[in-house]
Design an enzyme around this catalytic site. Structure first.
Site, PDB file in Angstrom:
ATOM      1  N   GLU A 146      44.711  33.602  35.789  1.00 55.01           N
ATOM      2  CA  GLU A 146      45.239  34.559  36.757  1.00 55.01           C
ATOM      3  C   GLU A 146      45.135  34.017  38.175  1.00 55.01           C
ATOM      4  OE1 GLU A 146      44.754  39.273  37.959  1.00 55.01           O
ATOM      5  OE2 GLU A 146      42.998  38.173  37.247  1.00 55.01           O
ATOM      6  N   GLU A 147      44.175  33.151  38.408  1.00 54.80           N
ATOM      7  CA  GLU A 147      43.904  32.679  39.755  1.00 54.80           C
ATOM      8  C   GLU A 147      44.714  31.448  40.140  1.00 54.80           C
ATOM      9  OE1 GLU A 147      42.218  34.700  41.536  1.00 54.80           O
ATOM     10  OE2 GLU A 147      41.670  35.901  39.801  1.00 54.80           O
TER      11      GLU A 147
ATOM     12  N   ASP B 193      35.903  35.593  42.261  1.00 58.79           N
ATOM     13  CA  ASP B 193      37.095  35.239  41.478  1.00 58.79           C
ATOM     14  C   ASP B 193      37.267  33.727  41.457  1.00 58.79           C
ATOM     15  OD1 ASP B 193      38.161  37.716  40.654  1.00 58.79           O
ATOM     16  OD2 ASP B 193      39.100  38.036  42.606  1.00 58.79           O
TER      17      ASP B 193
ATOM     18  N   GLU C  85      45.589  39.127  29.914  1.00 54.28           N
ATOM     19  CA  GLU C  85      44.799  40.358  29.872  1.00 54.28           C
ATOM     20  C   GLU C  85      45.121  41.159  28.609  1.00 54.28           C
ATOM     21  OE1 GLU C  85      43.861  41.635  34.467  1.00 54.28           O
ATOM     22  OE2 GLU C  85      45.914  41.989  33.758  1.00 54.28           O
TER      23      GLU C  85
ATOM     24  N   ASP D 213      46.928  40.147  43.841  1.00 46.81           N
ATOM     25  CA  ASP D 213      45.632  40.746  44.126  1.00 46.81           C
ATOM     26  C   ASP D 213      44.889  39.912  45.163  1.00 46.81           C
ATOM     27  OD1 ASP D 213      46.064  42.683  42.153  1.00 46.81           O
ATOM     28  OD2 ASP D 213      45.241  41.382  40.590  1.00 46.81           O
TER      29      ASP D 213
ATOM     30  N   ASP E  96      41.570  35.388  32.287  1.00 41.53           N
ATOM     31  CA  ASP E  96      41.310  36.101  33.536  1.00 41.53           C
ATOM     32  C   ASP E  96      39.831  35.872  33.806  1.00 41.53           C
ATOM     33  OD1 ASP E  96      40.865  37.796  35.645  1.00 41.53           O
ATOM     34  OD2 ASP E  96      41.816  39.550  34.752  1.00 41.53           O
TER      35      ASP E  96
ATOM     36  N   LEU F 227      37.633  36.570  36.085  1.00 41.86           N
ATOM     37  CA  LEU F 227      36.779  37.672  36.511  1.00 41.86           C
ATOM     38  C   LEU F 227      37.631  38.910  36.757  1.00 41.86           C
ATOM     39  CD1 LEU F 227      33.735  37.780  36.745  1.00 41.86           C
ATOM     40  CD2 LEU F 227      33.943  37.573  39.202  1.00 41.86           C
ATOM     41  N   ASP F 228      37.724  39.748  35.744  1.00 42.98           N
ATOM     42  CA  ASP F 228      38.498  40.981  35.821  1.00 42.98           C
ATOM     43  C   ASP F 228      37.695  42.053  36.552  1.00 42.98           C
ATOM     44  OD1 ASP F 228      40.549  43.035  34.771  1.00 42.98           O
ATOM     45  OD2 ASP F 228      38.652  43.796  33.969  1.00 42.98           O
TER      46      ASP F 228
END
Length: 340
Positions: free
Chosen positions: A111-112, A88, A289, A82, A130, A132-133
């Protein structure tokens, strides 16, 4: 005349506001329920407080988006493929700092980040997050969120982090939840003893219990799926979507996982992100998630599968593993599975 009417109404309005209970603070609620934890020695309680503190900081930054230069893309991609947004990266920094300084977390999966962060301490917990989804919704002022999972480490404290600490089944979670940054900011979490929701009161800087013992309706009339990809859905998914239309269900798809999940949590419904031609294994990430929201859903009476198997029973094989995701009201998830 208008002035006298307003004056007459004022006492009743004030009485109504004063009489309205605001509930327990998050901190007091955590303390009063600490004996529910299987390993009640205070670390998990503090960890939940650290997450709440970081979410308050992120909430402040989200509310300033548009006023300062924290909107837009960074120009890079995360491991999930992404495009990373400035918020994020900022949210990841805020949560990582808060959790690292707290000392309760020995490893953090985000996730980052390309790989997990070994925090080199005696912490007993591993957290997957996560930060900032809903990145694609940041610049257009649509609700976004944070998702988190908490696991107990399996290797001895003080030793290097092992793969068995990171790649745990969702069923091994000791706590999980999400924060929704919307018209109000809410933190919803479970420690395996039901689900409770807290609403942030910004003038006091506190989360207050606003949704005790949350239960997801067994049935609903809402289905949430990105029908723009309908041509690449498998036939059973197409048939279930058509069934929803035949039943005159309402289609609601925000595009922020936390926001779609939260609506269905309160009102009943099903969220589906199936496998597609573009993402044959599904798009959503299992560890940071789906596991968290599946745990919350089950604790609230809902259900979560990958279309055939319980999400919480999947043994992850890699850090950023993807999966199809069917989550929501139990009867609706069961019905979707009957088309397979």
């Amino acid at each position: 005349m208008q002035r006298s009417i307003n004056k007459a109404n004022t006492p009743s309005i004030e009485t109504s506001r004063i009489a309205q209970p605001i509930g327990s603070t998050l901190d007091r609620f955590i303390k009063s329920n600490q004996d529910q934890f299987a390993y009640a020695s205070g670390e998990l309680s503090q960890l939940l407080r650290d997450i709440a503190l970081a979410s308050k900081v992120v909430n402040r930054e989200v509310n300033k988006a548009g006023l300062i230069d924290i909107m837009g893309a960074v120009g890079s991609q995360n491991m999930a493929g992404d495009d990373q947004q400035k918020l994020d990266v900022l949210a990841n920094i805020r949560f990582t700092r808060a959790l690292a300084k707290g000392g309760e977390v020995c490893a953090l999966v985000s996730e980052e980040a390309d790989t997990f962060a070994d925090l080199n301490n005696e912490g007993k917990y591993v957290i997957a997050i996560d930060p900032l989804d809903g990145s694609s919704n940041i610049d257009v002022n649509v609700s976004i969120g944070t998702i988190f999972s908490i696991y107990r480490r399996k290797s001895p404290a003080g030793t290097p982090i092992q793969q068995e600490d990171i790649l745990q089944r969702g069923a091994d979670q000791v706590a999980a939840g999400y924060v929704l940054y919307g018209s109000s900011t809410m933190m919803v979490y479970t420690t395996g003893h039901g689900v409770n929701g807290f609403t942030y009161e910004p003038t006091l800087g506190e989360y207050f219990l606003s949704h005790p013992d949350m239960r997801m309706p067994a049935d609903g009339k809402v289905y949430s799926i990105n029908e723009g990809s309908a041509n690449s859905f498998a036939q059973p998914v197409k048939e279930y979507v058509q069934y929803c239309k035949d039943q005159k269900y309402t289609a609601r798809y925000i595009g922020s996982l936390v926001a779609d999940f939260h609506r269905n949590m309160l009102k009943g419904g099903i969220y589906i992100y199936p496998a597609t031609a573009k993402d044959p294994n599904g798009k959503l990430r299992l560890i940071y998630e789906c596991n968290a929201l599946a745990f919350v859903a089950e604790q609230a009476g809902g259900k979560a599968t990958n279309g055939s198997m319980r999400i919480l029973d999947i043994v992850p094989e890699s850090l950023h593993q993807r999966t199809a995701f069917y989550v929501g009201s139990k009867n609706m998830v069961d019905k979707s599975g009957s088309f397979a």
